[in-house]
Design a protein around this motif. Structure first.
Motif, short mmCIF file in Angstrom:
data_model
loop_
_atom_site.label_atom_id
_atom_site.label_comp_id
_atom_site.label_asym_id
_atom_site.label_seq_id
_atom_site.Cartn_x
_atom_site.Cartn_y
_atom_site.Cartn_z
N ALA A 102 2.19 1.84 -3.51
CA ALA A 102 1.15 2.39 -4.38
C ALA A 102 0.93 3.87 -4.09
O ALA A 102 0.78 4.69 -5.02
CB ALA A 102 -0.15 1.61 -4.18
N ASN A 103 0.92 4.25 -2.82
CA ASN A 103 0.69 5.65 -2.46
C ASN A 103 1.87 6.54 -2.87
O ASN A 103 1.68 7.69 -3.30
CB ASN A 103 0.45 5.77 -0.95
CG ASN A 103 -0.92 5.28 -0.54
OD1 ASN A 103 -1.86 5.28 -1.34
ND2 ASN A 103 -1.05 4.84 0.70
N ARG A 126 0.83 -1.20 0.00
CA ARG A 126 0.00 0.00 0.00
C ARG A 126 0.87 1.25 0.00
O ARG A 126 0.57 2.23 -0.70
CB ARG A 126 -0.93 -0.02 1.21
CG ARG A 126 -1.77 1.23 1.44
CD ARG A 126 -2.50 1.72 0.22
NE ARG A 126 -3.27 0.66 -0.43
CZ ARG A 126 -3.73 0.73 -1.67
NH1 ARG A 126 -3.46 1.81 -2.41
NH2 ARG A 126 -4.43 -0.26 -2.20
N ARG A 147 3.87 6.02 -5.43
CA ARG A 147 3.80 6.18 -6.89
C ARG A 147 2.66 7.10 -7.29
O ARG A 147 2.78 7.88 -8.24
CB ARG A 147 3.67 4.81 -7.55
CG ARG A 147 4.97 4.01 -7.45
CD ARG A 147 4.83 2.64 -8.05
NE ARG A 147 6.14 1.93 -8.01
CZ ARG A 147 6.26 0.62 -7.93
NH1 ARG A 147 5.17 -0.16 -7.88
NH2 ARG A 147 7.45 0.06 -7.89
N GLU A 148 1.57 7.03 -6.57
CA GLU A 148 0.45 7.94 -6.84
C GLU A 148 0.88 9.39 -6.64
O GLU A 148 0.39 10.30 -7.34
CB GLU A 148 -0.71 7.61 -5.89
CG GLU A 148 -2.00 8.34 -6.20
CD GLU A 148 -2.66 7.90 -7.49
OE1 GLU A 148 -3.40 8.71 -8.08
OE2 GLU A 148 -2.41 6.75 -7.93
#
Length: 492
Positions: A252-253, A249, A255-256
């Motif tokens: 993902a955050n 998680r 990269r976001e």
């Protein structure tokens, strides 16, 4: 945007935060070591002296062998050791020559990164430990800035402390360590900037627990500033809860937010799958995302300590006084100079609050640990102890007895006691642990190096059957698998 690296805390801090440090033996780690080495982590938060003691006490695993075999299995990724300076397993501060041997053997066996932490933020103590580490090997040394909330611990406090350490050639980098999960995103931003301004080109990492839900947000906020390049994470069931942000998680955050993350996603997914299978097989509770609980910002009491205290009150038929004890905990902490609420201080402070609430008067009963703290045996308190409270605590015969306690024996005396020719690693364990525990570890021999999560329930059943006097020969057989248990001979 910058490239962000990950430090994996699963086997040390994740295991400690969620599984009481007793969830993982050497065989659990060796089974997955090669995969961990291919993931691309900046480091593996691997062990501490407390974890080394657990290896001996609960698993009969040789902790030195554990470091050696893990280093051999993962040659690319640094193994990280965390220390509270000149202490090894025992609560007492050790002889510097004894600690010199500890740090020498740790680095000789494969530790490549050492975190030096002083819970009182005593710069001299940190610098002495860092110097000895560097003189005994080539590991990186990371200075810990251990976060807490108090009138003393503002951004300037941490910046001043970091500035003292940054001048030393023995401190390579720093991290913001938030063991209580109390650092808000706004505070993470201001603190990261304040510290980076004084440490210059030395790197800064962030280590923020998720106890009240702040961990992921605080980590991302610190990275936003451009001052932090590494975030600490737990994988799969070893993230979240009172542990660190969950790795997949967090990736993902990041990269976001536009960052590049130096990690192999496929390997990370396989690691997560392994830890999930192990957790299910061994009945170990996974970390779960925590709801925000603002009361922690006030009392800063770890969940396990609160649970224990509540149970004690219920047993005394005084459960209705729990809120009084929580309020008294805040008061006691302030009077004792605002110690950071990480082990052993939460237990110490809340136990004293309990005594104050249920006793005849405040500080009528005082534990030996509080006496040692006030006498300076844990180091210099960050802020002065309230003079009236200090007088009340020390005005008893027991205080004088503890003040006269023998200090940690000298290295020379310990060598004389255990024999000058005893192997260094056995000597270090015997000097600080019960003899019967070290004997049991040595009798157990080399740790087995294979582990299959799906076989764990079956092996557990066979061990239970083997313990029954009526059990004789037991055989479990299916295509491709045969497990036999013979009376008096064990498994084959």
């Amino acid at each position: 945007m910058t490239e962000i690296q990950l430090t994996d805390v699963s086997v040390r801090d994740g295991n400690q935060s969620l599984w009481g440090a007793t969830g993982l033996g050497t065989h659990h780690m060796l089974e997955i070591a090669g995969l961990m080495d291919r993931a691309g982590f900046r480091a593996i938060d691997f062990t501490s002296s407390s974890h080394m003691a657990v290896a001996v006490r609960y698993f009969q695993n040789d902790p030195w062998e554990r470091i050696r075999r893990m280093r051999a299995a993962m040659p690319r990724t640094p193994l990280q050791f965390i220390t509270t300076g000149l202490r090894f397993i025992a609560w007492q501060q050790a002889d510097p020559e004894f600690m010199r041997l500890v740090y020498r053997r740790l680095q000789a066996n494969g530790i490549r990164k050492v975190i030096v932490l002083d819970p009182m933020h005593d710069a001299d103590a940190v610098l002495e430990a860092a110097r000895i580490v560097k003189e005994e090997g080539d590991a990186e040394v990371m200075g810990a800035l251990t976060f807490t909330l108090s009138t003393v611990h503002d951004d300037k406090f941490y910046a001043d402390f970091a500035a003292k350490l940054a001048k030393s050639p023995h401190i390579d980098l720093f991290y913001l360590k938030d063991p209580g999960g109390l650092m808000s995103p706004d505070r993470a931003r201001s603190l990261a900037r304040a510290v980076k301004a004084v440490i210059g080109i030395k790197r800064l990492e962030v280590h923020a627990h998720c106890t009240i839900g702040y961990g992921p947000l605080a980590s991302l906020a610190a990275i936003e500033t451009g001052c932090v390049d590494t975030v600490h994470v737990g994988i799969g069931p070893l993230g979240e809860g009172s542990s660190l942000p969950e790795a997949e998680r967090m990736v993902a955050n990041l990269r976001e937010a536009g960052h590049e993350v130096a990690i192999d996603d496929k390997v990370l997914a396989k690691l997560s799958d392994y830890w999930w299978r192990l957790a299910r097989a061994e009945g170990l509770p996974p970390g779960t995302p925590q709801p925000f609980d603002a009361s922690f910002l006030r009392h800063q009491i770890a969940g396990g300590v609160m649970t224990t205290t509540r149970r004690q009150l219920e047993e005394l038929k005084l459960g209705y006084r729990f809120d009084e004890v929580v309020a008294e905990t805040q008061r006691v902490r302030e009077e004792l100079g605002a110690p950071i609420m990480v082990t052993p201080f939460p237990q110490m402070v809340m136990s004293q609050a309990l005594f104050n609430v249920i006793g005849t008067k405040r500080y009528a009963q005082v534990s030996d640990q509080v006496l040692r703290y006030v006498l300076g045996k844990f180091g210099r308190p960050t802020a002065p102890v309230d003079p009236a409270v200090e007088a009340a605590i020390l005005d008893r015969p027991r205080a004088r007895e503890i003040e006269a306690e023998p200090t940690f024996p000298s290295y020379v005396d310990l060598r004389r006691r255990f024999g000058v020719h005893m192997d260094d690693e056995e000597f270090l364990l015997r000097a600080v642990m019960p003899a019967e525990q070290v004997d049991a570890m040595r009798s157990a021999g080399r740790s087995r190096g294979t582990y299959t999560p799906e076989a764990a329930p079956l092996l557990s059943l066979l061990k239970q059957l083997a313990a029954k006097p009526a059990a004789r020969d037991i055989v479990v057989e299916r295509p491709g698998l045969r497990i036999a248990l013979h009376a008096g001979a064990g498994l084959d």
